[in-house]
Motif scaffolding. Structure first.
Motif, PDB file in Angstrom:
ATOM      1  N   MET A   1      85.694  28.228  -3.918  1.00 39.46           N
ATOM      2  CA  MET A   1      85.935  27.591  -2.623  1.00 39.46           C
ATOM      3  C   MET A   1      84.668  26.877  -2.177  1.00 39.46           C
ATOM      4  SD  MET A   1      87.045  29.428   0.972  1.00 39.46           S
ATOM      5  CE  MET A   1      88.437  30.209   0.196  1.00 39.46           C
ATOM      6  N   ALA A   2      84.762  25.649  -1.763  1.00 37.51           N
ATOM      7  CA  ALA A   2      83.591  24.904  -1.354  1.00 37.51           C
ATOM      8  C   ALA A   2      83.061  25.421  -0.029  1.00 37.51           C
ATOM      9  CB  ALA A   2      83.956  23.420  -1.238  1.00 37.51           C
ATOM     10  N   ALA A   3      81.758  25.598   0.075  1.00 32.00           N
ATOM     11  CA  ALA A   3      81.147  26.169   1.267  1.00 32.00           C
ATOM     12  C   ALA A   3      81.229  25.221   2.458  1.00 32.00           C
ATOM     13  CB  ALA A   3      79.691  26.517   0.977  1.00 32.00           C
ATOM     14  N   ASP A   4      81.228  23.894   2.194  1.00 34.45           N
ATOM     15  CA  ASP A   4      81.224  22.930   3.281  1.00 34.45           C
ATOM     16  C   ASP A   4      82.614  22.380   3.569  1.00 34.45           C
ATOM     17  OD1 ASP A   4      81.524  21.556   0.962  1.00 34.45           O
ATOM     18  OD2 ASP A   4      80.058  19.982   1.422  1.00 34.45           O
ATOM     19  N   TYR A   5      83.646  23.131   3.195  1.00 34.69           N
ATOM     20  CA  TYR A   5      85.017  22.658   3.382  1.00 34.69           C
ATOM     21  C   TYR A   5      85.295  22.526   4.867  1.00 34.69           C
ATOM     22  CZ  TYR A   5      89.831  21.846   2.223  1.00 34.69           C
ATOM     23  OH  TYR A   5      91.053  21.256   2.068  1.00 34.69           O
TER      24      TYR A   5
ATOM     25  N   LYS B   1      88.254  20.792   6.247  1.00 32.89           N
ATOM     26  CA  LYS B   1      89.642  20.504   6.608  1.00 32.89           C
ATOM     27  C   LYS B   1      90.278  21.731   7.255  1.00 32.89           C
ATOM     28  CE  LYS B   1      90.571  17.095   2.972  1.00 32.89           C
ATOM     29  NZ  LYS B   1      90.954  15.998   3.885  1.00 32.89           N
ATOM     30  N   PRO B   2      91.280  21.517   8.108  1.00 33.40           N
ATOM     31  CA  PRO B   2      92.003  22.672   8.663  1.00 33.40           C
ATOM     32  C   PRO B   2      92.599  23.506   7.534  1.00 33.40           C
ATOM     33  CG  PRO B   2      92.600  20.645   9.794  1.00 33.40           C
ATOM     34  CD  PRO B   2      91.793  20.234   8.598  1.00 33.40           C
ATOM     35  N   ILE B   3      92.576  24.815   7.686  1.00 29.69           N
ATOM     36  CA  ILE B   3      93.081  25.692   6.640  1.00 29.69           C
ATOM     37  C   ILE B   3      94.615  25.629   6.625  1.00 29.69           C
ATOM     38  CG2 ILE B   3      93.193  28.069   5.819  1.00 29.69           C
ATOM     39  CD1 ILE B   3      90.536  28.573   7.230  1.00 29.69           C
ATOM     40  N   PRO B   4      95.209  25.155   5.548  1.00 26.23           N
ATOM     41  CA  PRO B   4      96.666  24.994   5.506  1.00 26.23           C
ATOM     42  C   PRO B   4      97.380  26.274   5.094  1.00 26.23           C
ATOM     43  CG  PRO B   4      95.728  24.153   3.501  1.00 26.23           C
ATOM     44  CD  PRO B   4      94.572  24.664   4.322  1.00 26.23           C
ATOM     45  N   LEU B   5      97.349  27.267   5.958  1.00 29.59           N
ATOM     46  CA  LEU B   5      97.972  28.547   5.649  1.00 29.59           C
ATOM     47  C   LEU B   5      99.109  28.833   6.628  1.00 29.59           C
ATOM     48  CD1 LEU B   5      94.783  30.698   4.965  1.00 29.59           C
ATOM     49  CD2 LEU B   5      96.279  29.588   3.303  1.00 29.59           C
ATOM     50  N   PRO B   6     100.098  29.633   6.229  1.00 28.80           N
ATOM     51  CA  PRO B   6     101.193  29.990   7.141  1.00 28.80           C
ATOM     52  C   PRO B   6     100.669  30.713   8.387  1.00 28.80           C
ATOM     53  CG  PRO B   6     101.711  30.594   4.872  1.00 28.80           C
ATOM     54  CD  PRO B   6     100.258  30.237   4.893  1.00 28.80           C
ATOM     55  N   ARG B   7     101.428  30.591   9.467  1.00 27.97           N
ATOM     56  CA  ARG B   7     101.060  31.327  10.682  1.00 27.97           C
ATOM     57  C   ARG B   7     101.224  32.831  10.466  1.00 27.97           C
ATOM     58  NH1 ARG B   7     100.640  27.847  15.039  1.00 27.97           N
ATOM     59  NH2 ARG B   7     101.877  25.919  14.917  1.00 27.97           N
ATOM     60  N   LYS B   8     102.292  33.193   9.770  1.00 24.97           N
ATOM     61  CA  LYS B   8     102.572  34.594   9.486  1.00 24.97           C
ATOM     62  C   LYS B   8     103.501  34.667   8.296  1.00 24.97           C
ATOM     63  CE  LYS B   8     106.443  34.757  12.795  1.00 24.97           C
ATOM     64  NZ  LYS B   8     107.017  35.481  13.954  1.00 24.97           N
TER      65      LYS B   8
ATOM     66  N   ASP C   1      93.079  16.913  -2.124  1.00 23.57           N
ATOM     67  CA  ASP C   1      92.437  17.265  -0.856  1.00 23.57           C
ATOM     68  C   ASP C   1      92.053  18.736  -0.770  1.00 23.57           C
ATOM     69  OD1 ASP C   1      92.682  14.674  -0.039  1.00 23.57           O
ATOM     70  OD2 ASP C   1      94.374  15.020   1.312  1.00 23.57           O
ATOM     71  N   TYR C   2      92.889  19.607  -1.365  1.00 26.29           N
ATOM     72  CA  TYR C   2      92.659  21.040  -1.238  1.00 26.29           C
ATOM     73  C   TYR C   2      92.260  21.691  -2.563  1.00 26.29           C
ATOM     74  CZ  TYR C   2      94.591  20.395   3.377  1.00 26.29           C
ATOM     75  OH  TYR C   2      94.800  19.957   4.659  1.00 26.29           O
ATOM     76  N   TYR C   3      91.821  20.866  -3.492  1.00 29.25           N
ATOM     77  CA  TYR C   3      91.457  21.342  -4.834  1.00 29.25           C
ATOM     78  C   TYR C   3      90.376  22.423  -4.774  1.00 29.25           C
ATOM     79  CZ  TYR C   3      90.123  21.039  -9.755  1.00 29.25           C
ATOM     80  OH  TYR C   3      89.853  21.341 -11.063  1.00 29.25           O
ATOM     81  N   ASP C   4      89.343  22.182  -3.977  1.00 31.04           N
ATOM     82  CA  ASP C   4      88.247  23.150  -3.880  1.00 31.04           C
ATOM     83  C   ASP C   4      88.626  24.356  -3.026  1.00 31.04           C
ATOM     84  OD1 ASP C   4      86.315  21.804  -5.450  1.00 31.04           O
ATOM     85  OD2 ASP C   4      85.940  20.424  -3.808  1.00 31.04           O
ATOM     86  N   PHE C   5      89.308  24.096  -1.921  1.00 28.58           N
ATOM     87  CA  PHE C   5      89.635  25.203  -1.018  1.00 28.58           C
ATOM     88  C   PHE C   5      90.474  26.264  -1.701  1.00 28.58           C
ATOM     89  CE2 PHE C   5      92.300  27.409   2.025  1.00 28.58           C
ATOM     90  CZ  PHE C   5      91.348  27.875   2.918  1.00 28.58           C
ATOM     91  N   PHE C   6      91.497  25.831  -2.428  1.00 32.33           N
ATOM     92  CA  PHE C   6      92.360  26.785  -3.115  1.00 32.33           C
ATOM     93  C   PHE C   6      91.855  27.140  -4.508  1.00 32.33           C
ATOM     94  CE2 PHE C   6      95.441  25.198   0.027  1.00 32.33           C
ATOM     95  CZ  PHE C   6      95.897  26.409   0.511  1.00 32.33           C
ATOM     96  N   ASP C   7      90.722  26.567  -4.888  1.00 31.03           N
ATOM     97  CA  ASP C   7      90.108  26.862  -6.191  1.00 31.03           C
ATOM     98  C   ASP C   7      91.127  26.702  -7.311  1.00 31.03           C
ATOM     99  OD1 ASP C   7      88.121  27.472  -7.938  1.00 31.03           O
ATOM    100  OD2 ASP C   7      87.992  29.587  -7.457  1.00 31.03           O
ATOM    101  N   PHE C   8      91.796  25.535  -7.313  1.00 30.20           N
ATOM    102  CA  PHE C   8      92.804  25.267  -8.320  1.00 30.20           C
ATOM    103  C   PHE C   8      92.227  25.297  -9.732  1.00 30.20           C
ATOM    104  CE2 PHE C   8      95.254  22.886  -4.865  1.00 30.20           C
ATOM    105  CZ  PHE C   8      96.166  23.917  -4.709  1.00 30.20           C
TER     106      PHE C   8
END
Length: 218
Positions: free
Chosen positions: A1-5, A7-14, A130-137
């Motif tokens: 996961m990139a440290a300087d990410y 973007k808003p975190i695209p995760l479910p509310r619940k 866009d989310y390649y680093d955040f989700f560590d694809f």
């Protein structure tokens, strides 16, 4: 996961807990998948997803704050499904080439990893980039390859391959060589995903990645 990410975190509310809510969430995710399958990614929106799912937009927002959060769930499920589907064929391909030569093995694993990236770019290219680093694809791709080859990690597989062909190589440090080869391949493919995704389906590019990896141990 990139440290300087940033973007808003695209995760479910619940997460759904009861049967009815799970059915609702499944309908929303499947609707998103159907929209993507029809090639309507450019028109993707929460309203469109809710319409296709046959649910109220308010119900969608109970679980997903935006379309990116729905896409995140789609990717998570798709990657799990692809893992089972892709395992046997990639395993056979890479192991067959590994028996021929070091060069053939590296060429095949580069092609397999590139094909996996293309699969997910095809699903939704903008989201994947866009989310390649955040989700560590990249780690997911590496896990596909290493598990298929019965190794704990991708870098361990590279090391085992170099050891197998050590008699043909003049290497003072196998660990360093494996580190270089693994990171050259991953680095170039990852850069292509982010900046020039069309390179991944070009033979000339894959040949250049292969040459760069071999050059590190020549």
């Amino acid at each position: 996961m990139a440290a300087d990410y940033d973007k808003p975190i695209p995760l479910p509310r619940k997460l759904p807990k009861q049967g009815r809510s799970k059915v609702l969430v499944d309908a929303i995710v499947e609707a998103c998948e159907n929209i993507l399958a029809k090639g309507d990614a450019a028109q993707l929106s929460t309203n469109y997803i809710a319409e296709v799912a046959g649910v109220n937009i308010g119900s969608l927002y109970q679980y997903f704050p935006n379309k990116e959060a729905v896409l995140a769930t789609v990717f998570t499920r798709k990657m799990a499904a692809e893992r089972a589907e892709f395992a046997d064929q990639s395993n056979r391909r890479i192991l067959a080439q590994s028996a021929l030569s070091l060069s053939a093995a590296l060429a095949e694993v580069i092609r397999v990893k590139a094909e996996l990236h293309q699969r997910f770019l095809t699903l939704h290219g903008d989201f994947y980039r866009d989310y390649y680093d955040f989700f560590d694809f990249e780690s997911t791709i590496d896990e596909y390859v290493s598990t298929d080859l019965q190794q704990p990690t991708w870098s361990v597989w590279v090391k085992s391959l170099l050891k197998h062909y050590q008699h043909e190589l003049r290497l003072d440090d196998i660990d360093r060589a494996a580190f270089l080869v693994a990171n050259i391949i991953d680095g170039l493919l990852s850069a292509s995903v982010r900046e020039e995704p069309h390179f991944l389906c070009e033979d000339d590019f894959l040949i250049q990645v292969h040459a760069a990896a071999l050059n590190a141990i020549s």
